[in-house]
Structure formats: C-alpha cells, structure tokens
Design a protein around this motif. Structure first.
Motif, short mmCIF file in Angstrom:
data_model
loop_
_atom_site.label_atom_id
_atom_site.label_comp_id
_atom_site.label_asym_id
_atom_site.label_seq_id
_atom_site.Cartn_x
_atom_site.Cartn_y
_atom_site.Cartn_z
N PRO A 1 0.82 -1.20 0.00
CA PRO A 1 0.00 0.00 0.00
C PRO A 1 0.86 1.27 0.00
N TYR A 2 0.19 2.42 -0.06
CA TYR A 2 0.86 3.71 -0.18
C TYR A 2 1.82 3.98 0.97
N THR A 3 3.02 4.43 0.63
CA THR A 3 3.93 5.04 1.59
C THR A 3 4.49 6.31 0.95
N SER A 4 4.88 7.25 1.77
CA SER A 4 5.18 8.60 1.30
C SER A 4 6.35 8.68 0.32
N ASN A 5 7.51 8.20 0.72
CA ASN A 5 8.72 8.42 -0.07
C ASN A 5 8.68 7.83 -1.48
N PRO A 6 8.28 6.55 -1.63
CA PRO A 6 8.30 5.98 -2.99
C PRO A 6 7.33 6.67 -3.95
N HIS A 7 6.11 6.94 -3.48
CA HIS A 7 5.13 7.58 -4.37
C HIS A 7 5.56 9.01 -4.71
N ALA A 8 6.09 9.72 -3.73
CA ALA A 8 6.58 11.08 -4.00
C ALA A 8 7.72 11.05 -5.00
N ALA A 9 8.62 10.07 -4.87
CA ALA A 9 9.75 9.96 -5.79
C ALA A 9 9.28 9.74 -7.22
N LYS B 1 9.02 1.52 -15.27
CA LYS B 1 9.73 0.66 -14.32
C LYS B 1 10.01 1.45 -13.04
N ALA B 2 9.62 0.88 -11.93
CA ALA B 2 9.78 1.56 -10.65
C ALA B 2 11.23 1.95 -10.39
N LYS B 3 12.16 1.08 -10.78
CA LYS B 3 13.58 1.34 -10.49
C LYS B 3 14.12 2.58 -11.21
N ASP B 4 13.42 3.02 -12.28
CA ASP B 4 13.85 4.22 -13.00
C ASP B 4 13.45 5.50 -12.28
N TYR B 5 12.57 5.36 -11.29
CA TYR B 5 12.03 6.55 -10.63
C TYR B 5 12.20 6.53 -9.10
N VAL B 6 12.40 5.34 -8.55
CA VAL B 6 12.47 5.20 -7.09
C VAL B 6 13.77 4.51 -6.70
N LYS B 7 14.46 5.06 -5.72
CA LYS B 7 15.67 4.44 -5.19
C LYS B 7 15.29 3.39 -4.15
#
Length: 344
Positions: free
Chosen positions: A76-84, A195-201
């Motif tokens: 579910p939603y968490t702040s850092n990944p979605h913001a990134a 791809k998530a890895k292109d946008y989220v660390k």
C-alpha cells in the motif's frame, strides 16, 4: 521511459483494494473538461501492485494516456516511494497541471511533490477553471492558467488563486466536490508502463508496512438521497434528536454544519461543507443553518433545498427553493406529523 508528450494535464489516481478512488474519477471527469479547453491530453498516473486492466476504468473517464508504475513494494501507499515517482516523472514529462484528491494520501503527497518542484499547491479547491491573468505589477499577460478557486479568510471570501510561472500548477479537491461522469464508454488511450527502479531508489523503501487495518465510518451521508442538516441554531444535542426523527421518517440521513459539530451537537462524520463532505441529495433540509460560504460549498448542488430558520434574512435562504421561517423545535415536529399523516 515515459512518452515525450509534455505540458499535459495529469491526475494522480489513488488505487486501493483493487479499485480507483471515486475522487480520482471525479478529477478525471473535471480534468477532461479542462484538458479540452487547454487543447492538451488528459493523463492519469496509477502507482501500486496488480494493476492489470486498470486502464480500462480510466479510459472511459477520458484519459488519453495512463502511466502505470507497478511494484509490490509500492502497495500500500507510503510517502517516499510515491513522492519519488511523481517528482522524477514530472521532471521528465513536465505537466502543466496536476490534480489529486484532498484525502489523507493527497494531503501527504501533494505538499511533498510541490515543495520539491517549487511549484506551489492550492488545497481543498471547490472549483477549477481555465482563464487568463494580467499581473497588476508588471502588466504581463498570461494565457490559459488554472484558476484554483476556494473559500479563504475563514470563508468570508472566495479566492481565485493562479500560478503564472511555476509548473506544474497543483491543486487538491475533496471527494464529492466534482461530479463523476463517464466521458465515453468507447474512449481508448495509450498505456505507458514505467519501471519503478527508474524513478524510485531502494532507500526510498525504508518504511515497510507490516500490518494494515482500515476501519470505515459507519456514517455515510454522501450517498443519501435525503439529508436533514442542522446548524448551531438547532440549539442543543437534544434538539438534534428531532432531526434524527425527521430523517428516519423521510428515509434520509442527518448532516451538520461545522458550528454544530464544534458545539458538540453531533459527530464530525456528519459535517457538510468545505471542511466536511460534499453532498448532492435530491432533498436537503437545512435546519438552523445560517449558510456560511464553507457550508454552502458542500451542499449547493442539492436538487431541492428547504431552509428552516427563525431568521428570514439568513444567507442560506438565498439559495433555498423553499423557506420556512420559524423555530426548529416547532417546525420539525409538524413536518414529521404531517408527513406521517399523508404518507399512509
């Protein structure tokens, strides 16, 4: 990588328990109208897990492009990944407008994104329009800006806020403020899988949700066709029982103004207005409600409005279809009596 189409209007779509939130579909409906005026595409962004086929629901509401970022760690939603995701994607596609719901998620996500992008954000808008603006200081003209409209200064005025220079122009809107309408059942758009890895660390996933429990409110006034709402003028918690009696008689629900909630007459879940819920019942009976801007913003689209007030000059009377001048404790029992008598 995302498409190189730029300067479009994008809606962040909340996704939970296999469905898109109503507020996101409402914003797509409004976004379609705004995008048509701007002559740009309407885009939707969905972040989460198990997103197969979600675009079918979004296309019919007018989305031309659906960005999907799928990763089991994103739900579910968490702040850092979605913001990134939003911050890095917006740097890439440069939308001119971003809309999201004024929910617990939107209230957390919106400020993070706007702060990082130095874009500005108007919260709890009650209306969104496209228009032009001339800077009174410089005389510079701006075309096709987003008018972000909301009550301000304690509801004493309705402010129109513009963001001439910074992008994206960001606004949040509460659920129910905009109408949710299917644009075209046969409308088709483009899906862009990111791809998530292109946008989220990886370090953005430092917070892990171990257990999650959602307790839904037992009070649901949003979808009631009949609402009996009380204000501070009802006078007491005991007098609010009269409103419950009338609501039960009519098969409706009880609502309230902020003043009545603050006075302890009823629960916050029943609050209607800018700081409560927005409703559009077939019948709205306003009892002892003066009609401040914030409250009217949450019920002005009701089909029929009846005002019961001992003040003939109460502001709410100006938008009411019928006005009954009198005390709530006198008028309401008579309404109950006559309705029961004539409904047999």
């Amino acid at each position: 990588m995302a498409e190189k189409d730029q300067n479009n209007l994008i809606v962040y779509c909340e996704y939970d328990e296999g469905k898109v939130a109503d507020v996101s579909l409402e914003l797509l409906t409004k976004g379609r109208v705004l995008a048509n005026k701007l002559g740009c595409k309407l885009e939707a962004l969905v972040i989460g897990d198990k997103l197969d086929g979600i675009e079918k629901e979004l296309f019919v509401y007018g989305a031309d492009v659906v960005y999907k970022v799928e990763d089991k760690r994103l739900y579910p939603y968490t702040s850092n990944p979605h913001a990134a995701v939003l911050i890095n994607l917006f740097k890439e596609i440069k939308p001119q407008v971003c809309l999201m719901g004024a929910t617990c998620i939107g209230r957390d996500l919106g400020p993070r994104v706007s702060s990082c992008l130095h874009s500005g954000l108007t919260a709890d808008c009650t209306a969104l329009e496209i228009g032009n603006h001339t800077d009174p200081k410089t005389g510079k003209d701006y075309q096709d800006l987003l008018y972000q409209i909301r009550p301000a200064f304690g509801g004493n005025i309705v402010a129109t806020i513009v963001n001439p220079e910074c992008r994206p122009q960001m606004a949040t809107v509460r659920e129910g403020v905009m109408k949710k309408e299917i644009f075209d059942p046969s409308h088709k758009g483009t899906v862009v899988n990111l791809k998530a890895k292109d946008y989220v660390k990886d370090e953005d996933f430092v917070v892990e949700i171990i257990d999650r429990e959602i307790v839904k409110s037992k009070i649901n006034i949003k979808n009631s066709p009949i609402i009996v709402a009380g204000g501070y003028g009802v006078g007491s918690k005991e007098n609010f029982e009269l409103l419950h009696d009338l609501a039960r008689t009519l098969g409706g629900e009880v609502g309230a103004s902020r003043a009545a909630v603050d006075a302890g007459f009823t629960e916050h879940e029943r609050q209607i207005g800018q700081t409560g819920v927005t409703v559009r019942p077939k019948l709205y009976i306003a009892c002892g409600i003066s009609g401040q801007i914030q409250h009217i913003a949450g019920m002005q689209d009701s089909s029929i409005i009846i005002s019961i007030n001992n003040d003939p000059d109460a502001p709410i009377n100006k938008i009411a279809d019928y006005v009954i001048v009198g005390d709530v404790e006198t008028v309401v029992p008579k309404l109950i009596k006559y309705y029961k008598k004539n409904s047999k």
